[in-house]
Design a protein around this motif. Sequence first.
Motif, PDB file in Angstrom:
ATOM      1  N   GLN A 111       2.058  29.011 -59.163  1.00 21.23           N
ATOM      2  CA  GLN A 111       3.425  29.275 -59.618  1.00 21.23           C
ATOM      3  C   GLN A 111       3.411  30.268 -60.766  1.00 21.23           C
ATOM      4  OE1 GLN A 111       5.731  25.734 -60.470  1.00 21.23           O
ATOM      5  NE2 GLN A 111       6.853  26.757 -62.102  1.00 21.23           N
ATOM      6  N   GLU A 112       4.117  31.378 -60.591  1.00 23.22           N
ATOM      7  CA  GLU A 112       4.226  32.390 -61.635  1.00 23.22           C
ATOM      8  C   GLU A 112       5.464  32.145 -62.488  1.00 23.22           C
ATOM      9  OE1 GLU A 112       3.946  36.470 -60.459  1.00 23.22           O
ATOM     10  OE2 GLU A 112       2.627  36.023 -58.764  1.00 23.22           O
ATOM     11  N   GLY A 113       5.265  32.206 -63.800  1.00 23.57           N
ATOM     12  CA  GLY A 113       6.384  32.156 -64.736  1.00 23.57           C
ATOM     13  C   GLY A 113       7.316  30.995 -64.476  1.00 23.57           C
ATOM     14  N   ASP A 114       8.604  31.309 -64.308  1.00 25.90           N
ATOM     15  CA  ASP A 114       9.620  30.282 -64.107  1.00 25.90           C
ATOM     16  C   ASP A 114       9.968  30.122 -62.632  1.00 25.90           C
ATOM     17  OD1 ASP A 114      11.242  28.315 -65.306  1.00 25.90           O
ATOM     18  OD2 ASP A 114      13.019  29.574 -65.038  1.00 25.90           O
ATOM     19  N   ASP A 115       9.059  30.507 -61.764  1.00 23.49           N
ATOM     20  CA  ASP A 115       9.269  30.331 -60.329  1.00 23.49           C
ATOM     21  C   ASP A 115       9.506  28.844 -60.046  1.00 23.49           C
ATOM     22  OD1 ASP A 115       9.391  30.528 -57.629  1.00 23.49           O
ATOM     23  OD2 ASP A 115       7.313  31.126 -57.318  1.00 23.49           O
ATOM     24  N   ASN A 116      10.416  28.570 -59.114  1.00 26.11           N
ATOM     25  CA  ASN A 116      10.828  27.180 -58.894  1.00 26.11           C
ATOM     26  C   ASN A 116      10.085  26.515 -57.745  1.00 26.11           C
ATOM     27  OD1 ASN A 116      11.901  28.478 -56.673  1.00 26.11           O
ATOM     28  ND2 ASN A 116      13.847  27.375 -56.738  1.00 26.11           N
ATOM     29  N   ALA A 139      -0.303  32.703 -63.694  1.00 26.88           N
ATOM     30  CA  ALA A 139       0.252  31.647 -62.844  1.00 26.88           C
ATOM     31  C   ALA A 139      -0.428  30.321 -63.154  1.00 26.88           C
ATOM     32  CB  ALA A 139       0.082  31.998 -61.366  1.00 26.88           C
ATOM     33  N   THR A 140       0.310  29.241 -62.979  1.00 28.09           N
ATOM     34  CA  THR A 140      -0.265  27.909 -63.130  1.00 28.09           C
ATOM     35  C   THR A 140      -0.807  27.435 -61.784  1.00 28.09           C
ATOM     36  OG1 THR A 140       1.914  26.921 -62.723  1.00 28.09           O
ATOM     37  CG2 THR A 140       1.277  27.310 -65.018  1.00 28.09           C
ATOM     38  N   ASN A 141      -1.714  26.458 -61.837  1.00 21.43           N
ATOM     39  CA  ASN A 141      -2.352  25.906 -60.628  1.00 21.43           C
ATOM     40  C   ASN A 141      -3.056  26.987 -59.817  1.00 21.43           C
ATOM     41  OD1 ASN A 141      -0.917  23.386 -61.205  1.00 21.43           O
ATOM     42  ND2 ASN A 141       0.881  24.389 -60.320  1.00 21.43           N
ATOM     43  N   ALA A 142      -3.527  28.032 -60.493  1.00 21.54           N
ATOM     44  CA  ALA A 142      -4.046  29.197 -59.767  1.00 21.54           C
ATOM     45  C   ALA A 142      -5.523  29.452 -60.014  1.00 21.54           C
ATOM     46  CB  ALA A 142      -3.246  30.443 -60.161  1.00 21.54           C
ATOM     47  N   SER A 143      -6.260  28.447 -60.448  1.00 23.49           N
ATOM     48  CA  SER A 143      -7.695  28.664 -60.692  1.00 23.49           C
ATOM     49  C   SER A 143      -8.433  29.028 -59.404  1.00 23.49           C
ATOM     50  CB  SER A 143      -8.316  27.414 -61.318  1.00 23.49           C
ATOM     51  OG  SER A 143      -8.158  26.294 -60.462  1.00 23.49           O
ATOM     52  N   GLY A 144      -7.918  28.562 -58.257  1.00 23.13           N
ATOM     53  CA  GLY A 144      -8.537  28.895 -56.981  1.00 23.13           C
ATOM     54  C   GLY A 144      -8.410  30.359 -56.626  1.00 23.13           C
ATOM     55  N   ALA A 145      -7.513  31.083 -57.288  1.00 22.89           N
ATOM     56  CA  ALA A 145      -7.328  32.515 -57.018  1.00 22.89           C
ATOM     57  C   ALA A 145      -7.932  33.373 -58.126  1.00 22.89           C
ATOM     58  CB  ALA A 145      -5.841  32.832 -56.863  1.00 22.89           C
ATOM     59  N   ASP A 146      -8.800  32.786 -58.943  1.00 21.51           N
ATOM     60  CA  ASP A 146      -9.559  33.590 -59.888  1.00 21.51           C
ATOM     61  C   ASP A 146     -10.735  34.244 -59.158  1.00 21.51           C
ATOM     62  OD1 ASP A 146      -7.962  33.158 -62.072  1.00 21.51           O
ATOM     63  OD2 ASP A 146      -9.075  31.409 -62.776  1.00 21.51           O
ATOM     64  N   ILE A 147     -11.410  35.148 -59.829  1.00 18.47           N
ATOM     65  CA  ILE A 147     -12.508  35.889 -59.206  1.00 18.47           C
ATOM     66  C   ILE A 147     -13.820  35.159 -59.478  1.00 18.47           C
ATOM     67  CG2 ILE A 147     -13.806  38.052 -59.220  1.00 18.47           C
ATOM     68  CD1 ILE A 147     -11.200  39.463 -59.964  1.00 18.47           C
ATOM     69  N   TYR A 148     -14.506  34.803 -58.406  1.00 16.65           N
ATOM     70  CA  TYR A 148     -15.802  34.129 -58.519  1.00 16.65           C
ATOM     71  C   TYR A 148     -16.888  35.043 -57.950  1.00 16.65           C
ATOM     72  CZ  TYR A 148     -13.184  29.917 -59.620  1.00 16.65           C
ATOM     73  OH  TYR A 148     -12.341  29.007 -60.220  1.00 16.65           O
ATOM     74  N   LEU A 149     -17.979  35.189 -58.704  1.00 16.46           N
ATOM     75  CA  LEU A 149     -19.073  36.063 -58.290  1.00 16.46           C
ATOM     76  C   LEU A 149     -19.982  35.305 -57.323  1.00 16.46           C
ATOM     77  CD1 LEU A 149     -19.941  37.719 -61.726  1.00 16.46           C
ATOM     78  CD2 LEU A 149     -18.434  38.569 -59.930  1.00 16.46           C
ATOM     79  N   LEU A 150     -19.500  35.137 -56.109  1.00 10.28           N
ATOM     80  CA  LEU A 150     -20.274  34.446 -55.082  1.00 10.28           C
ATOM     81  C   LEU A 150     -21.057  35.476 -54.273  1.00 10.28           C
ATOM     82  CD1 LEU A 150     -17.542  31.929 -53.871  1.00 10.28           C
ATOM     83  CD2 LEU A 150     -19.316  31.599 -55.598  1.00 10.28           C
ATOM     84  N   ILE A 151     -22.383  35.410 -54.375  1.00  9.91           N
ATOM     85  CA  ILE A 151     -23.243  36.411 -53.730  1.00  9.91           C
ATOM     86  C   ILE A 151     -23.551  35.943 -52.313  1.00  9.91           C
ATOM     87  CG2 ILE A 151     -25.443  37.626 -53.867  1.00  9.91           C
ATOM     88  CD1 ILE A 151     -25.368  37.153 -56.896  1.00  9.91           C
ATOM     89  N   SER A 152     -23.005  36.638 -51.348  1.00 14.06           N
ATOM     90  CA  SER A 152     -23.176  36.272 -49.948  1.00 14.06           C
ATOM     91  C   SER A 152     -24.419  36.961 -49.369  1.00 14.06           C
ATOM     92  CB  SER A 152     -21.943  36.688 -49.146  1.00 14.06           C
ATOM     93  OG  SER A 152     -21.837  38.103 -49.096  1.00 14.06           O
ATOM     94  N   PRO A 153     -24.932  36.460 -48.228  1.00 11.74           N
ATOM     95  CA  PRO A 153     -26.061  37.130 -47.573  1.00 11.74           C
ATOM     96  C   PRO A 153     -25.764  38.594 -47.239  1.00 11.74           C
ATOM     97  CG  PRO A 153     -25.742  34.944 -46.655  1.00 11.74           C
ATOM     98  CD  PRO A 153     -24.585  35.189 -47.574  1.00 11.74           C
TER      99      PRO A 153
END
Length: 412
Positions: free
Chosen positions: A193-198, A361-375
């Motif tokens: 949720q961004e800002g005051d989005d309902n 945004a709140t509840n948005a940790s899943g959309a942060d950037i993670y340095l996951l090194i793939s094969p």
Amino acid sequence: MFKDIFLQAMEAMRFNGRRTTITIVGMAWGIATVVLLLAYGAGFGRAFEAIFAQWGTHMIGVFPGTTSEQAGGAKAGIKVRFKQDDVERIQETVPGILHVSPMLWKQVPVQNDLHTYTWEVDGVTPELSDIMNMQIDEGRFISAADMQQRNHVAVIGAEAKTKLFSGIFPLGQKIRINGINFEVIGVLKPKMQEGDDNINRVSYIPFPTMGDIKDTKYLDGIWMNYHGDHMAVERALRNQMGAAHGFRPTDKNAMWVANIMSQLAQFRIISLGLQALLLFIGVLTLGIAGIGLMNIMLVSVQQRTREIGVEKALGARKRHILFQFLAEALVITGVGGLGGILLAFAVSKVVGGITFYSAIATNASGADIYLLISPNIVIVATTVLVLVGIVSGMIPAIQAANLDPIEALRYE
């Protein structure tokens, strides 16, 4: 032969230990940079995917507008209105459609004994849960029985639960929506949720029950999900709705279409462009390390000129000399590359997530950037490393192989 060449390369590296170590460190830094930049680019792309995935990517919404083009004998400026028949029309005539849900919304007072708020209330059908990828945190979503019996039940958002009930168990509690009693049967998991989005304050009630709050003759919108090509589905939608309501399919203002996959495709192009740019920067960084390797190998050729002359005088061929110096360069590259990849993994573990969408945004940790090194990242980085090592080692190796044995023996 290859074993002997490898052992000779290792012996030469030990003889010039300090120089070799510095070169290996340079190669390790270069490959670590490539891997981490590619991991960042991939993490950036995954962040956008996560933002869209919370809704479901194969989702389309259509909303009535006003015509801006003449169609047949009708002038522009005619208001388009959707009805319940359009829901059935879309389900039956548009290829690839899985679920369709009409939607009505209205800002009304939502209250209990302690609190009163003015929030959006949506009248929907059970299919909306699948269409919008709604995750239930407690209870259940609206059912077919709720629709048939016009039950006064509501599914509320996570923020609505917190504001209305604080720590009280919400299921079975009564709330008043526009002055009418409803029983809370479910609570949704919070969405980003961004800002005051309902979005986390919306309450969902059965579509027929929405008639107690608002006239259900004309729909505010229709949501659907599908399988197949998103552009083909959108074209079919415009054709069918245009024919039913007398507007041109090309008239974008007559019917607004929210095609989530089209928006995601644009972000994917941006993500691919960013990854290409980061790869280019990483290759340049690794190329600088490769130039350092080339310089070191050229110095090695100069210092071992007499040795090369002796080897040639004893019968060594050009390819033997070539492989000897190329092997030394590749061993340095390989050791540096392995160290660099291990360094990149260590950095990715230490860094963890890099704040991105959660900054706004709140509840948005899943959309942060993670340095996951793939094969795939490791394969791409290794391929670049091998190419840089071969190019950097080949030029000095060719120079060594082409030395004239007589001149080499005379070299002081």
